[in-house]
Write an enzyme that holds these catalytic residues in place. Sequence first.
Site: not given
Ligand code: NDP
Length: 246
Positions: A141, A154
């Site tokens: 990030s 975070y």
């Molecule tokens: P979302 O909340 O849309 O997606 C998060 C994903 O992570 C979901 O598919 C969720 O699936 C999964 N997840 C969460 N906990 C678990 C777990 N215990 N086991 C398996 N899967 C898990 O957010 P983003 O798509 O934005 O996030 C994706 C990545 O991008 C993250 O690492 C985030 O930190 C990073 N990021 C995002 C930014 C943004 O602005 N969007 C900026 C910088 C980095 P489920 O709940 O079905 O398990």
Amino acid sequence: MTQGIEGKVVVITGASSGLGEAAVRRLAHDGAKLVLGARRLERLQALAEELSLGTDAVVQTDVTKFEEVKRLVDHAVKLHGRIDVIINNAGLMPHSPLERCKVEDWNRTIDVNLKGVLYGIGAALHYMKQRKSGHIINVSSVAGHKVNPGGAVYAATKHGVRVISEGLRQEVKPYNIRTTIISPGAVATELPDSITEPDFAENVKAFYDRIAIPANSFASVVAFAMSQPEDVDINEILFRPTRQEY
Ligand code: NDP
């Protein structure tokens, strides 16, 4: 741009929404063989069905449990004979100031964002070493480069992802394995929903409403890193909305 993507076996965590889902859509379009992991099975199944990936393409996975991440990767290898790419993408961002002592949030953030990435590396690496080929993509990030109030834990996990990725990059040199850190700025996903403190949730959501860019920006970056020639290793990409100051 399907060169370097078509036919590759790609495992992706956090595929049920946001950046992971966008990457799945893009890589499916470009001909990758995808295996999707997340906890929300019905979301994975709906996505796999929509993209005709096959019922075998999804594995319910909690990345905080090593045996589940191993099962996801082993499933991909059993199904396709190898793993070419793992995208360690699952994450959450429950911002709060340290003084509020949100121990549950701290633990979940470390377990998913940091240990989840380690587990993905641990599950995939030996297969890649055997074949002297592979690509490990870890999602960090802007918070892997900077910290702001409320974002300390975070940012610590996202700094950690970059440190682990750089250590990995050096360790896997003998095995012809590529490593990429992708560090996005604000991208419109469900991520702000993981904030449990109402005041922080409101501020972050307002910030995202103002400046976030679509999730296909991330998918394009993944496709770029994957489509380089074998001897080109894209080690890090940091991208933001043009309007983002932080
Ligand atoms: P979302 O909340 O849309 O997606 C998060 C994903 O992570 C979901 O598919 C969720 O699936 C999964 N997840 C969460 N906990 C678990 C777990 N215990 N086991 C398996 N899967 C898990 O957010 P983003 O798509 O934005 O996030 C994706 C990545 O991008 C993250 O690492 C985030 O930190 C990073 N990021 C995002 C930014 C943004 O602005 N969007 C900026 C910088 C980095 P489920 O709940 O079905 O398990």
